[in-house]
Enzyme design. Structure first.
Site, PDB file in Angstrom:
ATOM      1  N   CYS A 246      -1.965  -4.307 -13.091  1.00 12.92           N
ATOM      2  CA  CYS A 246      -1.667  -5.741 -13.322  1.00 12.92           C
ATOM      3  C   CYS A 246      -2.582  -6.689 -13.056  1.00 12.92           C
ATOM      4  O   CYS A 246      -2.984  -7.544 -13.861  1.00 12.92           O
ATOM      5  CB  CYS A 246      -0.124  -5.549 -12.723  1.00 12.92           C
ATOM      6  SG  CYS A 246       1.108  -4.370 -12.726  1.00 12.92           S
TER       7      CYS A 246
ATOM      8  N   ARG B 104       8.389  -8.298 -12.382  1.00 15.55           N
ATOM      9  CA  ARG B 104       7.602  -8.961 -11.152  1.00 15.55           C
ATOM     10  C   ARG B 104       7.746  -8.015 -10.095  1.00 15.55           C
ATOM     11  O   ARG B 104       7.659  -8.675  -8.869  1.00 15.55           O
ATOM     12  CB  ARG B 104       8.150 -10.421 -11.166  1.00 15.55           C
ATOM     13  CG  ARG B 104       9.410 -10.584 -11.110  1.00 15.55           C
ATOM     14  CD  ARG B 104       9.903 -11.944 -10.837  1.00 15.55           C
ATOM     15  NE  ARG B 104       9.077 -13.310 -11.022  1.00 15.55           N
ATOM     16  CZ  ARG B 104       9.517 -14.351 -10.709  1.00 15.55           C
ATOM     17  NH1 ARG B 104      10.509 -14.649 -10.410  1.00 15.55           N
ATOM     18  NH2 ARG B 104       8.612 -15.510 -11.026  1.00 15.55           N
TER      19      ARG B 104
ATOM     20  N   ARG C 149      -4.173   4.923 -10.620  1.00  9.64           N
ATOM     21  CA  ARG C 149      -4.398   4.351 -12.082  1.00  9.64           C
ATOM     22  C   ARG C 149      -5.346   2.915 -11.758  1.00  9.64           C
ATOM     23  O   ARG C 149      -5.081   2.235 -10.858  1.00  9.64           O
ATOM     24  CB  ARG C 149      -3.290   3.995 -12.949  1.00  9.64           C
ATOM     25  CG  ARG C 149      -2.499   5.192 -13.432  1.00  9.64           C
ATOM     26  CD  ARG C 149      -1.542   5.117 -14.079  1.00  9.64           C
ATOM     27  NE  ARG C 149      -0.445   4.216 -13.337  1.00  9.64           N
ATOM     28  CZ  ARG C 149       0.757   3.748 -13.800  1.00  9.64           C
ATOM     29  NH1 ARG C 149       0.864   3.392 -15.077  1.00  9.64           N
ATOM     30  NH2 ARG C 149       1.339   2.888 -13.103  1.00  9.64           N
TER      31      ARG C 149
ATOM     32  N   PHE D 156      -4.881   3.097  -5.523  1.00  9.04           N
ATOM     33  CA  PHE D 156      -5.160   1.797  -5.852  1.00  9.04           C
ATOM     34  C   PHE D 156      -4.773   0.796  -4.832  1.00  9.04           C
ATOM     35  O   PHE D 156      -5.343  -0.416  -4.589  1.00  9.04           O
ATOM     36  CB  PHE D 156      -4.968   1.120  -7.295  1.00  9.04           C
ATOM     37  CG  PHE D 156      -3.461   0.711  -7.251  1.00  9.04           C
ATOM     38  CD1 PHE D 156      -3.133  -0.683  -7.096  1.00  9.04           C
ATOM     39  CD2 PHE D 156      -2.417   1.465  -7.972  1.00  9.04           C
ATOM     40  CE1 PHE D 156      -1.986  -1.232  -7.236  1.00  9.04           C
ATOM     41  CE2 PHE D 156      -1.289   0.872  -8.205  1.00  9.04           C
ATOM     42  CZ  PHE D 156      -0.883  -0.579  -7.985  1.00  9.04           C
TER      43      PHE D 156
ATOM     44  N   LYS E  18       4.499 -15.379 -15.478  1.00 12.12           N
ATOM     45  CA  LYS E  18       4.076 -14.016 -15.079  1.00 12.12           C
ATOM     46  C   LYS E  18       2.668 -14.020 -14.923  1.00 12.12           C
ATOM     47  O   LYS E  18       1.997 -13.376 -14.002  1.00 12.12           O
ATOM     48  CB  LYS E  18       4.501 -12.968 -16.296  1.00 12.12           C
ATOM     49  CG  LYS E  18       3.896 -11.581 -16.005  1.00 12.12           C
ATOM     50  CD  LYS E  18       4.393 -10.842 -14.983  1.00 12.12           C
ATOM     51  CE  LYS E  18       3.738  -9.545 -14.408  1.00 12.12           C
ATOM     52  NZ  LYS E  18       4.299  -8.633 -13.620  1.00 12.12           N
TER      53      LYS E  18
ATOM     54  N   THR F 290       6.392 -13.766 -27.537  1.00 18.92           N
ATOM     55  CA  THR F 290       7.584 -13.449 -27.892  1.00 18.92           C
ATOM     56  C   THR F 290       7.849 -14.331 -29.130  1.00 18.92           C
ATOM     57  O   THR F 290       8.455 -13.745 -30.226  1.00 18.92           O
ATOM     58  CB  THR F 290       8.587 -14.093 -26.799  1.00 18.92           C
ATOM     59  OG1 THR F 290       7.801 -13.942 -25.629  1.00 18.92           O
ATOM     60  CG2 THR F 290       9.853 -13.925 -27.073  1.00 18.92           C
TER      61      THR F 290
HETATM   62  N1  SAJ Z   1      -5.115  -6.090  -2.643  1.00 19.83           N
HETATM   63  C1  SAJ Z   1      -6.173  -6.626  -1.896  1.00 19.83           C
HETATM   64  N2  SAJ Z   1      -5.896  -7.609  -0.770  1.00 19.83           N
HETATM   65  C2  SAJ Z   1      -4.666  -7.977  -0.515  1.00 19.83           C
HETATM   66  C3  SAJ Z   1      -3.622  -7.681  -1.431  1.00 19.83           C
HETATM   67  C4  SAJ Z   1      -3.897  -6.779  -2.382  1.00 19.83           C
HETATM   68  O1  SAJ Z   1      -7.442  -6.162  -1.947  1.00 19.83           O
HETATM   69  O2  SAJ Z   1      -4.692  -8.727   0.423  1.00 19.83           O
HETATM   70  C5  SAJ Z   1      -5.361  -5.419  -3.859  1.00 19.83           C
HETATM   71  C6  SAJ Z   1      -4.786  -3.714  -3.552  1.00 19.83           C
HETATM   72  O3  SAJ Z   1      -5.298  -2.795  -2.964  1.00 19.83           O
HETATM   73  C7  SAJ Z   1      -4.584  -3.602  -5.115  1.00 19.83           C
HETATM   74  C8  SAJ Z   1      -4.583  -4.953  -5.883  1.00 19.83           C
HETATM   75  O4  SAJ Z   1      -5.117  -5.760  -5.013  1.00 19.83           O
HETATM   76  O5  SAJ Z   1      -5.632  -2.832  -5.341  1.00 19.83           O
HETATM   77  C9  SAJ Z   1      -3.190  -4.982  -6.341  1.00 19.83           C
HETATM   78  O6  SAJ Z   1      -2.059  -4.658  -5.459  1.00 19.83           O
HETATM   79  P1  SAJ Z   1      -0.828  -5.926  -5.224  1.00 19.83           P
HETATM   80  O7  SAJ Z   1      -0.064  -5.282  -4.132  1.00 19.83           O
HETATM   81  O8  SAJ Z   1      -1.207  -7.199  -4.883  1.00 19.83           O
HETATM   82  O9  SAJ Z   1      -0.225  -5.815  -6.649  1.00 19.83           O
HETATM   83  P2  SAJ Z   1       0.424  -4.713  -7.626  1.00 19.83           P
HETATM   84  O10 SAJ Z   1      -0.633  -4.679  -8.820  1.00 19.83           O
HETATM   85  O11 SAJ Z   1       0.907  -3.427  -6.818  1.00 19.83           O
HETATM   86  O12 SAJ Z   1       1.744  -5.540  -8.055  1.00 19.83           O
HETATM   87  C10 SAJ Z   1       1.386  -6.843  -8.607  1.00 19.83           C
HETATM   88  C11 SAJ Z   1       2.369  -7.777  -8.005  1.00 19.83           C
HETATM   89  N3  SAJ Z   1       2.414  -9.364  -8.328  1.00 19.83           N
HETATM   90  C12 SAJ Z   1       2.123  -9.965  -7.232  1.00 19.83           C
HETATM   91  O13 SAJ Z   1       2.372  -9.758  -6.192  1.00 19.83           O
HETATM   92  C13 SAJ Z   1       2.002 -11.475  -7.607  1.00 19.83           C
HETATM   93  C14 SAJ Z   1       4.028  -7.439  -8.484  1.00 19.83           C
HETATM   94  O14 SAJ Z   1       4.988  -8.329  -8.016  1.00 19.83           O
HETATM   95  C15 SAJ Z   1       4.038  -7.442 -10.130  1.00 19.83           C
HETATM   96  O15 SAJ Z   1       5.392  -7.136 -10.693  1.00 19.83           O
HETATM   97  C16 SAJ Z   1       2.732  -6.405 -10.523  1.00 19.83           C
HETATM   98  O16 SAJ Z   1       1.786  -6.814 -10.106  1.00 19.83           O
HETATM   99  C17 SAJ Z   1       3.089  -6.403 -12.100  1.00 19.83           C
HETATM  100  O17 SAJ Z   1       3.734  -5.635 -12.532  1.00 19.83           O
HETATM  101  O18 SAJ Z   1       2.633  -7.204 -12.792  1.00 19.83           O
END
Ligand code: SAJ
Length: 420
Positions: free
Chosen positions: A262, A156, A335, A327, A208, A122
């Site tokens: 992310c 987030r 993606r 994913f 973040k 920033t």
């Molecule tokens: N995953 C696992 N085990 C789990 C949870 C998730 O293997 O117990 C995997 C999922 O299958 C996936 C990956 O992790 O492949 C990510 O999935 P996710 O649901 O944890 O997160 P995202 O990428 O969909 O979204 C995250 C979120 N961040 C957090 O929960 C800290 C979201 O709040 C953010 O806004 C987002 O990243 C972002 O845009 O940064």
């Protein structure tokens, strides 16, 4: 008038929510097809509830899109920040946005960076703007008295729940001056019902990165446990269920790797800034990336076992079902999906891949090979030699026919010795 630069997974719903709440919004995107579809009130991404909301605000003329920035009161930058080879952050889209908006900036403007960014971005953005517009003052020069105020407010929200979480989640606002924080807080108040807390830009940037690294490290713990348990002949799903009965333990779920744009990316921004200090964060990234390779090795061993049993068979005779390509569960987003990488690698071995992904209608380009077919789950279960469960889609959980297949590689705890 608020201008939102970047009409993707974050920018577009943000623009829609501002417009829904009575703000006049102009959306800027470099991709003509995005501009055209937004102006036609049509969604170019998948996000529950967003299609009707977009249609409504476009019909009411509260939101319109264009390629070239126009003067506005505030600018929200929501462009991608991927990484390049060697896991280096690529902030070039922010640089491009700055170049595009600098000519239309005027006294009294607020510029907010929402893109997930390495610490210090920033401040760099503000320096770029100051260089492009020497006729205006910025917070690093004039603090609260600056002509243009600058803040960082990272998004987030969880894909699939974006509209709800944009409203209800707390927001962290890092202003380059107290006035910038105040102006940004007032802007987000238009649609945010959660708390809005203020801090410095660097802390907001790190906040973040911390959130996503926290999740990555915790998933890495679960993934490492799954590999340990496989070696020790323990059902990891039962183990986690039991350990989580402790009041202060909450182990996450292992999977076939970590995907999305992310969690698998942002921790590298910390590692890149402080490579010697970010040891656990780097390790977690490596463990999660390695998990997909480990799953693939397991599949290869099973293929070898089957070939040994079936004399005269070759790799092209083996049918491997891949249950899930997205994913994560119950979305259509492919993606950066580890399941896609695994399916691709099996296809490259020469086996027949029976891909089951109920949330898509055609295979992505990466999988458009003659030995990969998108099939219904029943076909896959009836014909496959090996079943690999890669994503825990709800529709799979309900399917009792999956249990009992001779060769199942369950990476997500869908079946197995222990059912939760
Ligand atoms: N995953 C696992 N085990 C789990 C949870 C998730 O293997 O117990 C995997 C999922 O299958 C996936 C990956 O992790 O492949 C990510 O999935 P996710 O649901 O944890 O997160 P995202 O990428 O969909 O979204 C995250 C979120 N961040 C957090 O929960 C800290 C979201 O709040 C953010 O806004 C987002 O990243 C972002 O845009 O940064």
């Amino acid at each position: 008038m608020v201008s939102v630069i970047g009409l993707g997974y974050i920018g577009l719903p943000t623009a829609v929510l501002l417009a829904q709440n009575g703000t006049s919004v102009i959306g800027i995107d470099i991709t003509q097809h995005v501009v055209d579809s937004v102006n036609a009130g049509k969604l170019h991404i998948v996000e529950p509830g967003l299609d009707s909301a977009l249609k409504y605000v476009v019909e009411k003329s509260c939101l319109r899109a264009t390629n070239i920035p126009e003067p506005a009161d505030a600018f929200i930058i929501a462009v991608p920040t991927p990484f390049t080879t060697g896991h280096k952050p690529d902030v070039s889209y922010i640089g491009d946005a700055v170049k595009a908006l600098a000519p239309v900036l005027k006294k009294g403007n607020l510029v907010i960076l929402e893109s997930t960014s390495p610490v210090g971005t920033t401040e760099r953005l503000s320096a770029w703007l100051a260089a492009a517009r020497p006729d205006l003052s910025f917070p690093q020069q004039a603090g609260d008295d600056a002509d243009v105020q600058i803040a960082h407010c990272p998004e987030r929200v969880l894909p699939g729940k974006v509209l709800r979480e944009l409203v209800s989640n707390d927001r962290v606002v890092g202003g380059m001056s107290a006035k910038a924080s105040k102006m940004a807080t007032e802007l987000y108040r238009i649609f945010v019902k959660g708390d809005i807390v203020t801090t410095t830009t660097r802390t907001a940037e790190m906040c973040k990165l911390t959130e996503n690294s926290f999740r990555d490290v915790n998933i890495a713990f679960a993934n490492e446990l799954s590999i340990i348990c496989d070696k020790l002949n323990i059902d990891v799903w039962e183990l986690i269920h039991l350990a989580n009965r402790h009041p202060r333990v909450n182990v996450l779920q292992p999977g076939c790797g970590v995907g999305g744009h992310c969690i698998a990316v942002d921790p590298w921004f910390i590692v890149d800034s402080v490579p010697n200090e970010a040891r656990l964060i780097r390790n977690a990234r490596e463990i999660n990336d390695h998990k997909s390779e480990w799953v693939l090795e397991k599949i290869k061993r099973t293929i070898t076992d089957i070939l040994t049993q079936k004399h005269g068979s070759t790799l092209s005779d083996i049918k491997v079902a891949c249950l899930g390509l997205a994913f994560k569960p119950d979305i259509d987003d492919l993606r950066e999906s580890p399941a896609i990488v695994i399916a691709q690698s099996i296809a490259k071995l020469g086996c027949q891949v029976l891909a089951v992904e109920p949330n898509i209608e055609s295979l992505p380009e990466k999988l458009s090979r003659s030995n990969v077919a998108l099939v219904q789950i029943e076909d896959a279960l009836a014909n496959a030699d090996i079943i690999c469960v890669l994503v825990k889609h709800s529709i799979f959980i309900k399917n009792k026919n999956i249990i009992g297949h001779k060769h199942i590689i369950d990476t997500v705890g869908l079946i197995g010795g222990f059912m939760q």
